[in-house]
Design a protein around this motif. Structure first.
Motif, PDB file in Angstrom:
ATOM      1  N   ARG A 159      79.269  63.359  58.429  1.00 25.05           N
ATOM      2  CA  ARG A 159      78.869  64.579  59.103  1.00 25.05           C
ATOM      3  C   ARG A 159      78.548  64.202  60.542  1.00 25.05           C
ATOM      4  N   GLN A 182      73.468  58.880  50.003  1.00 29.88           N
ATOM      5  CA  GLN A 182      73.549  59.286  51.404  1.00 29.88           C
ATOM      6  C   GLN A 182      72.791  58.281  52.262  1.00 29.88           C
ATOM      7  N   TYR A 239      86.472  75.925  54.962  1.00 26.56           N
ATOM      8  CA  TYR A 239      85.025  75.714  54.881  1.00 26.56           C
ATOM      9  C   TYR A 239      84.320  76.997  55.277  1.00 26.56           C
ATOM     10  N   PHE A 241      91.469  68.770  52.805  1.00 27.03           N
ATOM     11  CA  PHE A 241      90.598  69.876  53.188  1.00 27.03           C
ATOM     12  C   PHE A 241      91.420  71.136  53.420  1.00 27.03           C
ATOM     13  N   TYR A 296      83.277  74.680  50.258  1.00 27.93           N
ATOM     14  CA  TYR A 296      84.525  74.052  50.679  1.00 27.93           C
ATOM     15  C   TYR A 296      85.590  74.238  49.604  1.00 27.93           C
ATOM     16  N   ASP A 307      86.034  77.930  58.788  1.00 26.62           N
ATOM     17  CA  ASP A 307      86.938  76.955  59.393  1.00 26.62           C
ATOM     18  C   ASP A 307      88.192  76.910  58.522  1.00 26.62           C
ATOM     19  N   TYR A 325      89.188  72.209  48.549  1.00 21.94           N
ATOM     20  CA  TYR A 325      90.042  71.058  48.761  1.00 21.94           C
ATOM     21  C   TYR A 325      91.231  71.146  47.809  1.00 21.94           C
ATOM     22  N   MET A 354      80.425  70.435  59.350  1.00 19.16           N
ATOM     23  CA  MET A 354      80.877  70.233  57.981  1.00 19.16           C
ATOM     24  C   MET A 354      81.122  68.750  57.688  1.00 19.16           C
ATOM     25  N   LEU A 355      81.230  68.455  56.428  1.00 18.59           N
ATOM     26  CA  LEU A 355      81.491  67.097  55.962  1.00 18.59           C
ATOM     27  C   LEU A 355      82.990  66.810  56.030  1.00 18.59           C
ATOM     28  N   LEU A 359      77.288  67.537  48.427  1.00 15.08           N
ATOM     29  CA  LEU A 359      78.251  68.436  47.799  1.00 15.08           C
ATOM     30  C   LEU A 359      78.223  68.303  46.283  1.00 15.08           C
ATOM     31  N   ASN A 361      72.544  68.260  52.246  1.00 19.78           N
ATOM     32  CA  ASN A 361      73.908  68.762  52.276  1.00 19.78           C
ATOM     33  C   ASN A 361      74.821  67.989  51.338  1.00 19.78           C
ATOM     34  N   TYR A 373      80.979  59.208  47.432  1.00 20.27           N
ATOM     35  CA  TYR A 373      81.265  59.894  46.179  1.00 20.27           C
ATOM     36  C   TYR A 373      82.195  59.028  45.329  1.00 20.27           C
ATOM     37  N   LEU A 410      90.006  72.001  44.215  1.00 20.80           N
ATOM     38  CA  LEU A 410      88.592  71.724  43.991  1.00 20.80           C
ATOM     39  C   LEU A 410      87.733  72.544  44.941  1.00 20.80           C
ATOM     40  N   GLN A 422      77.935  59.983  53.378  1.00 24.52           N
ATOM     41  CA  GLN A 422      77.752  60.063  51.936  1.00 24.52           C
ATOM     42  C   GLN A 422      78.899  59.339  51.248  1.00 24.52           C
ATOM     43  N   ALA A 441      73.152  73.712  53.582  1.00 29.56           N
ATOM     44  CA  ALA A 441      73.785  73.376  54.857  1.00 29.56           C
ATOM     45  C   ALA A 441      72.912  72.535  55.760  1.00 29.56           C
ATOM     46  N   GLY A 471      74.629  71.011  61.208  1.00 35.32           N
ATOM     47  CA  GLY A 471      75.406  72.229  61.038  1.00 35.32           C
ATOM     48  C   GLY A 471      76.890  71.999  60.916  1.00 35.32           C
ATOM     49  N   PHE A 525      78.552  62.790  43.684  1.00 39.59           N
ATOM     50  CA  PHE A 525      77.745  62.179  44.737  1.00 39.59           C
ATOM     51  C   PHE A 525      77.100  60.896  44.247  1.00 39.59           C
TER      52      PHE A 525
END
Lengths: 115, 111
Positions: free
Chosen positions: B92, B48, A48, A45, A33, A56, A35, B98-99, A104, A102, B35, A91, B33, A97, B96, B45
């Motif tokens: 999410r 979760q 991605y 965002f 990603y 994306d 940002y 994205m966050l 980050l 997942n 952060y 960032l 999640q 994935a 599959g 992080f």
């Protein structure tokens, strides 16, 4: 490497110049990603990447912004004809994935100042 | 598309007071999640949550995932100056996907 590496850490450029920001994710992380964070603000965002899927790009603010990810690893964010409002910290973050792994990991960021 | 909202945007507390930030998603989440970003740093992080109604604790921090898996909260008991920073939730919506990050809550603690 052990973490997400970004370069340069600081970049000062003149309005109208092009800049390239690099992100080297954690080895094996297929999700990446980008940002943007302006001073005191949240995470905006940008783009991605996930494996070989089409990225994306829905967060890119204008056609001056583009990003690519070569070989599923290193990514480069390019800003053409920079404007003063592009000044921010950029960032990069990467992760596995699949669900359950997942989380980050963020890089330290590239601070861009456009004069 | 999926939206994740956080409130409040800012919170000033006296050291020793409690603090709570709330996260709400427009869609059901598969996981959420949290952060923390210290001033001048990058997000790191914390935790979760995956199960409906799940509650997890990390010392003075308590994280909760709503029954409908559309909201979450982070509660800090007896804040300390080391808690200063911005707390982000990220959700999410499915395998599959994205966050998506919330806007963050910036916590300031007066000693």
């Amino acid at each position: 490497g052990a973490g997400v590496s970004q370069s340069p850490s600081n970049k000062v450029t003149e309005k109208g110049k092009d800049v390239e920001l690099r992100c080297d994710p954690i080895s094996g992380h297929t999700a990446l990603y980008w940002y943007r964070q302006s001073l005191g603000q949240g995470l905006e965002f940008l783009i991605y990447f996930q494996g070989n899927s089409a990225p994306d790009k829905s967060g890119l603010p204008s056609d001056r912004f583009s990003a690519e990810r070569t070989g599923g690893s290193v990514s480069t964010l390019t800003i053409q004809r920079t404007q003063q409002e592009d000044s921010a910290v950029y960032l990069c973050a990467s992760s596995f994935a699949y669900s359950g792994a997942n989380v980050l990991t963020f890089g330290a960021g590239s601070r861009l100042t456009v004069l | 598309g999926q939206q994740v909202m956080q409130i409040p945007q800012y919170q000033h507390v006296q050291e020793g007071e409690d603090f709570t930030t709330y996260c709400n998603s427009s869609t059901t989440l598969s996981n959420i999640q949290w952060y923390k970003q210290r001033p001048g740093g990058h997000p790191v992080f914390l935790i979760q949550l995956v199960k409906s109604g799940e509650v997890k604790k990390q010392k003075r921090l308590t994280f909760q995932f709503g029954e409908a898996k559309k909201n979450s909260s982070l509660h800090i008991t007896a804040t300390q100056t080391t808690d200063v920073g911005t707390y982000f939730c990220a959700g999410r919506a499915g395998a599959g996907n994205m966050l998506t990050f919330g806007g963050g809550t910036r916590l300031m603690v007066k000693p």
